[in-house]
Design a protein around this motif. Structure first.
Motif, mmCIF file in Angstrom:
data_model
loop_
_atom_site.group_PDB
_atom_site.id
_atom_site.type_symbol
_atom_site.label_atom_id
_atom_site.label_comp_id
_atom_site.label_asym_id
_atom_site.label_seq_id
_atom_site.Cartn_x
_atom_site.Cartn_y
_atom_site.Cartn_z
ATOM 1 N N ARG A 191 34.476 -40.312 27.282
ATOM 2 C CA ARG A 191 34.760 -39.342 28.345
ATOM 3 C C ARG A 191 34.523 -37.907 27.901
ATOM 4 O O ARG A 191 33.948 -37.115 28.643
ATOM 5 N N THR A 192 34.934 -37.578 26.688
ATOM 6 C CA THR A 192 34.769 -36.196 26.223
ATOM 7 C C THR A 192 33.299 -35.819 26.147
ATOM 8 O O THR A 192 32.894 -34.749 26.616
ATOM 9 N N ASN A 193 32.478 -36.688 25.570
ATOM 10 C CA ASN A 193 31.045 -36.397 25.476
ATOM 11 C C ASN A 193 30.400 -36.328 26.858
ATOM 12 O O ASN A 193 29.541 -35.475 27.099
ATOM 13 N N MET A 194 30.823 -37.205 27.762
ATOM 14 C CA MET A 194 30.280 -37.174 29.118
ATOM 15 C C MET A 194 30.632 -35.866 29.822
ATOM 16 O O MET A 194 29.795 -35.261 30.495
ATOM 17 N N ILE A 195 31.867 -35.425 29.654
ATOM 18 C CA ILE A 195 32.304 -34.189 30.300
ATOM 19 C C ILE A 195 31.553 -32.997 29.724
ATOM 20 O O ILE A 195 31.050 -32.147 30.463
ATOM 21 N N VAL A 196 31.448 -32.941 28.406
ATOM 22 C CA VAL A 196 30.748 -31.823 27.760
ATOM 23 C C VAL A 196 29.282 -31.782 28.194
ATOM 24 O O VAL A 196 28.762 -30.732 28.571
ATOM 25 N N GLY A 197 28.612 -32.921 28.159
ATOM 26 C CA GLY A 197 27.194 -32.969 28.534
ATOM 27 C C GLY A 197 26.961 -32.635 29.995
ATOM 28 O O GLY A 197 26.060 -31.851 30.334
ATOM 29 N N ILE A 224 28.219 -22.859 24.261
ATOM 30 C CA ILE A 224 28.334 -23.102 22.823
ATOM 31 C C ILE A 224 29.707 -22.667 22.312
ATOM 32 O O ILE A 224 30.358 -23.392 21.555
ATOM 33 N N ILE A 225 30.175 -21.506 22.744
ATOM 34 C CA ILE A 225 31.491 -21.015 22.320
ATOM 35 C C ILE A 225 32.589 -21.972 22.791
ATOM 36 O O ILE A 225 33.466 -22.354 22.025
ATOM 37 N N GLY A 226 32.530 -22.351 24.055
ATOM 38 C CA GLY A 226 33.562 -23.239 24.608
ATOM 39 C C GLY A 226 33.595 -24.598 23.941
ATOM 40 O O GLY A 226 34.660 -25.110 23.586
ATOM 41 N N VAL A 227 32.435 -25.190 23.757
ATOM 42 C CA VAL A 227 32.366 -26.518 23.131
ATOM 43 C C VAL A 227 32.771 -26.426 21.664
ATOM 44 O O VAL A 227 33.449 -27.320 21.152
ATOM 45 N N SER A 228 32.410 -25.355 21.004
ATOM 46 C CA SER A 228 32.809 -25.183 19.609
ATOM 47 C C SER A 228 34.329 -25.080 19.493
ATOM 48 O O SER A 228 34.923 -25.593 18.542
ATOM 49 N N PHE A 229 34.959 -24.444 20.460
ATOM 50 C CA PHE A 229 36.421 -24.361 20.476
ATOM 51 C C PHE A 229 37.037 -25.751 20.624
ATOM 52 O O PHE A 229 37.986 -26.099 19.921
ATOM 53 N N ILE A 230 36.484 -26.540 21.530
ATOM 54 C CA ILE A 230 36.977 -27.919 21.702
ATOM 55 C C ILE A 230 36.741 -28.713 20.423
ATOM 56 O O ILE A 230 37.614 -29.446 19.956
ATOM 57 N N GLY A 231 35.546 -28.570 19.857
ATOM 58 C CA GLY A 231 35.218 -29.284 18.624
ATOM 59 C C GLY A 231 36.146 -28.919 17.484
ATOM 60 O O GLY A 231 36.531 -29.773 16.677
ATOM 61 N N ALA A 232 36.519 -27.649 17.400
ATOM 62 C CA ALA A 232 37.421 -27.217 16.334
ATOM 63 C C ALA A 232 38.761 -27.945 16.420
ATOM 64 O O ALA A 232 39.391 -28.219 15.397
ATOM 65 N N LEU A 269 28.949 -30.651 20.322
ATOM 66 C CA LEU A 269 27.989 -29.568 20.522
ATOM 67 C C LEU A 269 26.609 -30.131 20.862
ATOM 68 O O LEU A 269 25.897 -29.609 21.709
ATOM 69 N N TYR A 270 26.256 -31.225 20.220
ATOM 70 C CA TYR A 270 24.986 -31.890 20.490
ATOM 71 C C TYR A 270 24.944 -32.401 21.937
ATOM 72 O O TYR A 270 23.922 -32.288 22.610
ATOM 73 N N SER A 271 26.065 -32.962 22.414
ATOM 74 C CA SER A 271 26.134 -33.415 23.806
ATOM 75 C C SER A 271 25.940 -32.252 24.762
ATOM 76 O O SER A 271 25.324 -32.398 25.821
ATOM 77 N N ALA A 272 26.454 -31.089 24.390
ATOM 78 C CA ALA A 272 26.213 -29.891 25.203
ATOM 79 C C ALA A 272 24.723 -29.585 25.237
ATOM 80 O O ALA A 272 24.179 -29.230 26.288
#
Length: 155
Positions: free
Chosen positions: A38-44, A82-90, A112-115
Motif C-alpha cells: 500500500r505504501t509504495n502504491m500510494i507514493v507512486g 522528493i522532499i515529502g517521500v524522503s520524509f516518509i522514508g526517513a 523514493l524509487y516508487s515516486a
C-alpha cells in the motif's frame, strides 16, 4: 481544469503508476519490510497525480494573472515530491542503540524509487516507468550478493 476526457486519462495514468508501484510493494512485503504494497502504491500514484495535474493547476490558479507575470517551474513539483517521500522514508529507518546497525535504508530508498515510477508515468514516460519497475525489483533481489561479498571481505 481539463475536460472530463483528459481527467480520465490522468486517472488511467495514476492507475498505471499504482500497478507498477504495487509490483515494487509486493517485493517489499515478501521480505517483510515496513513499507510494503500500500505504501509504495500510494507514493507512486500520488507522485503521478501531482506531476500530471501540475500544468493545469498552475494555469487554473493563475488564470487572472497576465501570462507575462507567470513564472511556472515544473521542476518544483518534483522537488516537493522528493522532499515529502524522503520524509516518509526517513520514518522507516531504524538505528539500534546497542549496535552499530542501521536498518531499512533500502526500504526508504525504494519508496523514493516508487515516486520516480509515478513521476515517469505522470510525464507519459511509460517505457521508463516499466523499466524502472523491473530495475528496482532486480536491485532489491540482489540482497544475497551481500553474503557473497562478506565472504570475500572476511579476514
Amino acid at each position: 481544469m481539463e475536460s472530463i476526457h483528459s481527467q480520465l486519462w490522468i486517472l488511467l495514468d495514476v492507475l498505471i503508476a499504482a500497478v507498477l508501484s504495487a509490483v515494487v510493494g509486493i517485493e517489499r512485503e515478501k521480505k517483510d519490510k515496513p513499507s510494503g504494497l500500500r505504501t509504495n502504491m500510494i507514493v507512486g500514484s500520488i507522485s503521478c497525480l501531482l506531476v500530471a495535474i501540475s500544468p493545469d493547476l498552475s494555469q487554473f490558479m493563475l488564470s487572472d494573472v497576465p501570462m507575462e507575470m507567470i513564472n511556472v517551474d515544473p521542476i518544483r513539483i518534483i522537488h516537493a515530491i522528493i522532499i515529502g517521500v524522503s520524509f516518509i522514508g526517513a520514518g522507516t529507518i531504524l538505528k539500534f542503540k546497542d549496535e552499530n546497525i542501521i536498518k531499512n535504508l533500502t526500504t526508504a530508498s525504494t519508496l523514493l524509487y516508487s515516486a520516480g515510477i509515478g513521476i515517469s508515468v505522470g510525464t507519459k514516460a511509460y517505457v521508463i516507468a516499466i523499466g524502472l519497475t523491473f530495475i528496482i525489483i532486480i536491485i532489491n533481489s540482489l540482497h544475497h550478493l551481500k553474503k557473497i561479498q562478506s565472504f570475500f571481505t572476511k579476514k
